[in-house]
Design a protein around this motif. Structure first.
Motif, PDB file in Angstrom:
ATOM      1  N   SER A  24      37.232  44.173  45.554  1.00 11.11           N
ATOM      2  CA  SER A  24      38.416  43.728  46.291  1.00 11.11           C
ATOM      3  C   SER A  24      38.346  44.154  47.755  1.00 11.11           C
ATOM      4  O   SER A  24      38.746  43.406  48.656  1.00 11.11           O
ATOM      5  CB  SER A  24      39.681  44.297  45.643  1.00 11.11           C
ATOM      6  OG  SER A  24      39.821  43.826  44.321  1.00 11.11           O
ATOM      7  N   TRP A  43      32.939  39.536  37.185  1.00 11.45           N
ATOM      8  CA  TRP A  43      34.205  39.873  36.531  1.00 11.45           C
ATOM      9  C   TRP A  43      34.079  39.829  35.017  1.00 11.45           C
ATOM     10  O   TRP A  43      34.784  40.561  34.311  1.00 11.45           O
ATOM     11  CB  TRP A  43      35.295  38.936  37.036  1.00 11.45           C
ATOM     12  CG  TRP A  43      35.501  39.119  38.501  1.00 11.45           C
ATOM     13  CD1 TRP A  43      34.961  38.378  39.516  1.00 11.45           C
ATOM     14  CD2 TRP A  43      36.243  40.166  39.131  1.00 11.45           C
ATOM     15  NE1 TRP A  43      35.332  38.884  40.737  1.00 11.45           N
ATOM     16  CE2 TRP A  43      36.124  39.985  40.530  1.00 11.45           C
ATOM     17  CE3 TRP A  43      37.001  41.231  38.655  1.00 11.45           C
ATOM     18  CZ2 TRP A  43      36.735  40.834  41.449  1.00 11.45           C
ATOM     19  CZ3 TRP A  43      37.615  42.076  39.565  1.00 11.45           C
ATOM     20  CH2 TRP A  43      37.479  41.876  40.937  1.00 11.45           C
ATOM     21  N   TYR A  63      37.648  36.146  36.446  1.00 17.35           N
ATOM     22  CA  TYR A  63      38.349  36.727  37.595  1.00 17.35           C
ATOM     23  C   TYR A  63      39.861  36.662  37.377  1.00 17.35           C
ATOM     24  O   TYR A  63      40.576  37.644  37.613  1.00 17.35           O
ATOM     25  CB  TYR A  63      37.974  35.986  38.879  1.00 17.35           C
ATOM     26  CG  TYR A  63      38.786  36.434  40.073  1.00 17.35           C
ATOM     27  CD1 TYR A  63      38.531  37.653  40.693  1.00 17.35           C
ATOM     28  CD2 TYR A  63      39.826  35.646  40.568  1.00 17.35           C
ATOM     29  CE1 TYR A  63      39.290  38.079  41.774  1.00 17.35           C
ATOM     30  CE2 TYR A  63      40.585  36.060  41.646  1.00 17.35           C
ATOM     31  CZ  TYR A  63      40.314  37.278  42.246  1.00 17.35           C
ATOM     32  OH  TYR A  63      41.074  37.696  43.308  1.00 17.35           O
ATOM     33  N   SER A  67      42.212  39.913  37.053  1.00 20.03           N
ATOM     34  CA  SER A  67      43.186  40.159  38.120  1.00 20.03           C
ATOM     35  C   SER A  67      44.626  39.882  37.710  1.00 20.03           C
ATOM     36  O   SER A  67      45.552  40.540  38.194  1.00 20.03           O
ATOM     37  CB  SER A  67      42.832  39.328  39.355  1.00 20.03           C
ATOM     38  OG  SER A  67      42.876  37.943  39.059  1.00 20.03           O
ATOM     39  N   TYR A  71      44.236  43.744  34.694  1.00 21.08           N
ATOM     40  CA  TYR A  71      44.491  44.740  35.737  1.00 21.08           C
ATOM     41  C   TYR A  71      45.839  45.428  35.525  1.00 21.08           C
ATOM     42  O   TYR A  71      45.972  46.637  35.719  1.00 21.08           O
ATOM     43  CB  TYR A  71      44.460  44.082  37.115  1.00 21.08           C
ATOM     44  CG  TYR A  71      44.765  45.042  38.245  1.00 21.08           C
ATOM     45  CD1 TYR A  71      43.805  45.950  38.687  1.00 21.08           C
ATOM     46  CD2 TYR A  71      46.017  45.050  38.855  1.00 21.08           C
ATOM     47  CE1 TYR A  71      44.085  46.842  39.712  1.00 21.08           C
ATOM     48  CE2 TYR A  71      46.310  45.937  39.878  1.00 21.08           C
ATOM     49  CZ  TYR A  71      45.338  46.830  40.305  1.00 21.08           C
ATOM     50  OH  TYR A  71      45.628  47.717  41.316  1.00 21.08           O
TER      51      TYR A  71
END
Length: 219
Positions: A24, A43, A63, A67, A71
């Protein structure tokens, strides 16, 4: 040689060693690095390494899976115990078909030979800002999960009116509205072979029918 002068395949080898936080941060350096940090294989590896999630389900990319779901809620994956709950004291949180699901294992019979039954308590989808309470006999509504640390959390239903007609919604069973505290159950490092997949890795669903037997009311 500058980092930006390296070929893409070499840069990807370097990025494979980075954490999600590192990726990031690197994504803010330049357009080329930003594009490389979004390569889905990076990812996919992080989803597997950090959360043991190996499939996408209904989510388009790894991803997005990382995310937008893992996360925030990936730390919950695993098995938890609690002492006060109307649905039993064993909760399994797993990733399935693009959602994180909380499954409560309950005693449904007086017979010691009968397995525990499972009840879907909540689910969290990619687009959800909050968990959705799925307790039976109540329509879909919002719940709240308060993280204490990676091994403890409190689950609380925010809409008591939705539960008024439930058969277990009595004065002594209002813990779900006040908040149920869960603590992670850590399994031994040596998992029985019966709970492993063909490649030797642990089964994604450790708790299976007939694994546990119990006497009614023992929890």
């Amino acid at each position: 040689m500058l980092l930006n002068e390296l070929p893409d395949d070499v840069l990807l080898l370097i990025l494979e060693k980075c954490s999600a936080q590192d990726l990031s941060s690197l994504a803010q350096t330049c357009v080329r690095i930003t594009q490389l940090t979004h390569v889905d294989s990076l990812w996919k590896a992080l989803c597997r390494k950090e959360y043991n999630v190996k499939t996408l389900g209904n989510i388009k990319t790894y991803y997005c899976l990382y995310s937008e779901l893992l996360y925030s809620y990936g730390w919950m994956l695993g098995t938890f115990l609690c002492r006060t709950t109307p649905r039993g004291g064993l909760l399994e949180v797993q990733y399935c078909d693009g959602m994180i699901q909380g499954i409560q294992w309950i005693v449904s019979s007086k017979s010691l030979k009968d397995p525990l039954d499972k009840v879907l308590m909540f689910e969290i989808a990619e687009s959800d800002r909050h968990p959705q309470c799925l307790v039976p006999y109540a329509s879909l509504h919002t719940a709240q999960i308060r993280k204490i640390n990676s091994d403890k959390f409190v689950y609380k239903c925010k809409e008591k009116a939705r539960h008024q007609r439930q058969i277990f919604c009595t004065q002594k069973h209002e813990n779900i509205f006040k908040g149920i505290a869960y603590k992670r159950l850590n399994f031994p490092k040596e998992i029985p072979s019966s709970l492993k997949l063909k490649d030797g890795s642990p089964s994604p669903q450790i708790i299976t029918p007939w694994l546990f037997i119990a006497e009614y009311g023992s929890h």
